[in-house]
Design a protein around this motif. Sequence first.
Motif, PDB file in Angstrom:
ATOM      1  N   VAL A  54       0.886  -1.168   0.000  1.00  0.00           N
ATOM      2  CA  VAL A  54       0.000   0.000   0.000  1.00  0.00           C
ATOM      3  C   VAL A  54       0.919   1.212   0.000  1.00  0.00           C
ATOM      4  CG1 VAL A  54      -1.791   1.273   1.264  1.00  0.00           C
ATOM      5  CG2 VAL A  54      -1.780  -1.242   1.295  1.00  0.00           C
ATOM      6  N   SER A  55       0.904   1.958  -1.076  1.00  0.00           N
ATOM      7  CA  SER A  55       1.846   3.076  -1.172  1.00  0.00           C
ATOM      8  C   SER A  55       1.134   4.410  -1.351  1.00  0.00           C
ATOM      9  CB  SER A  55       2.813   2.855  -2.338  1.00  0.00           C
ATOM     10  OG  SER A  55       3.669   3.967  -2.455  1.00  0.00           O
ATOM     11  N   SER A  56       1.503   5.359  -0.501  1.00  0.00           N
ATOM     12  CA  SER A  56       1.064   6.744  -0.666  1.00  0.00           C
ATOM     13  C   SER A  56       2.069   7.424  -1.577  1.00  0.00           C
ATOM     14  CB  SER A  56       1.073   7.463   0.686  1.00  0.00           C
ATOM     15  OG  SER A  56       0.308   6.775   1.614  1.00  0.00           O
ATOM     16  N   GLY A  57       1.899   8.723  -1.758  1.00  0.00           N
ATOM     17  CA  GLY A  57       2.890   9.482  -2.515  1.00  0.00           C
ATOM     18  C   GLY A  57       2.315  10.185  -3.728  1.00  0.00           C
ATOM     19  N   ALA A  58       1.109   9.786  -4.161  1.00  0.00           N
ATOM     20  CA  ALA A  58       0.553  10.356  -5.388  1.00  0.00           C
ATOM     21  C   ALA A  58       0.345  11.873  -5.270  1.00  0.00           C
ATOM     22  CB  ALA A  58      -0.764   9.669  -5.717  1.00  0.00           C
TER      23      ALA A  58
END
Length: 378
Positions: A54-58
């Motif tokens: 699960v990656s944030s960063g957008a």
Amino acid sequence: MKLREELEGCKRIVVKVGSNVVTKKNGRCDIRKMRIIVEDICELIDSGFEVVLVSSGAVSVGKAFLKKMMPKKGKKVDLQQSASSIGQPKLINRYSQLFEDHQSICSQILLTHDDFRNRKRFLLAKQTIEVLLENKVTPILNENDSISFSEITVGDNDHLAASAAQMVDADVLLIVTSAEGLFDKDPLEKGAKLIKAVSFGDELTNIDMTSKTDVGRGGMESKIQAVNKVTPLGIKAIISSKDNDRIVIDPLTKGMGTIFDPEENFKPEQKKAWIISTKKFNCGVEVDKGAYDALMSGNSLFPRGISSCFGDFYQGDCVDILHEGKPFAIGITEYDHLDIDRIKDKHSDEIEEVLGYKNSIAVILTDNLVLLEDGRNE
Ligand code: GLU
């Protein structure tokens, strides 16, 4: 690869990385960190583990491209959502290249919290992830920010990761952040100690997690909320630092970060696990003694037992049920919060007259209820 002792037998791992892990201060992708994360995941897959990322960063990546239009005040929500629609393809493109460097494949799944609340969409997403894992593809999840109804807040992905961990029946949820783990007080204060392990049921209420300093407790509260969503379901959790050499592998194989033990032997049926993990935070109803007793003995929650409600929630949301300020159950509400305000302390027969419609005679039906105290509704 041998996992640390506490994780013996674990196979399925959900890894959550925050924006501050995968992006730099200027908003660009931190390729060095992303490379380590991907390398670690590929090594885990080669060793027979299954990993969901699960990656944030957008938003962080996309924001730089909207600067000229960024007003000083207001409209922030729309801009975050637009920023995310620019940043997400850039982020996933990076991941995709990095996975291909390891002759591996990743995929993108964008979800909203509604997808977890809607049982049909939940089951479809689950099925998709199962197929991907079976094929050794790493699903990369993020919130579908550009169409999310509510404001994007930091910490959303902690909740998304917790819901995903429950959805895929993960064994471990690893949350990578800027802090080394959970500290017994503000890590900037002298003498602050890292808490290495938290047993299930340990009270953490005396630790102040509200300040959002960059070093340490930045957003620790939402991480603990996420942990508290999964440990009752038998899922272990770790909070660890982005500064470990092997960002993913170190906390799983060495004693790094804070490890949270889950409730042992608790295997709730899927629907109840889903209710717990999709719970909306800071939303719920306070009930009187009569309703408390009725719920504890297996009855539904009727409007007349409700003394107040708090938070913005809507029909179909999973909310807390409190008595004397203490949460003792979670349930799916049949009514929106504003309508509950109008029917509370009314008899069920009066619902239609007051609201002009009736979804159900109860505000929460016993089938849609999980009791958290002894005598759990199983
Ligand atoms: N979904 C947001 C993003 O990708 C992050 C939300 C969060 O920080 O939890 O930027």
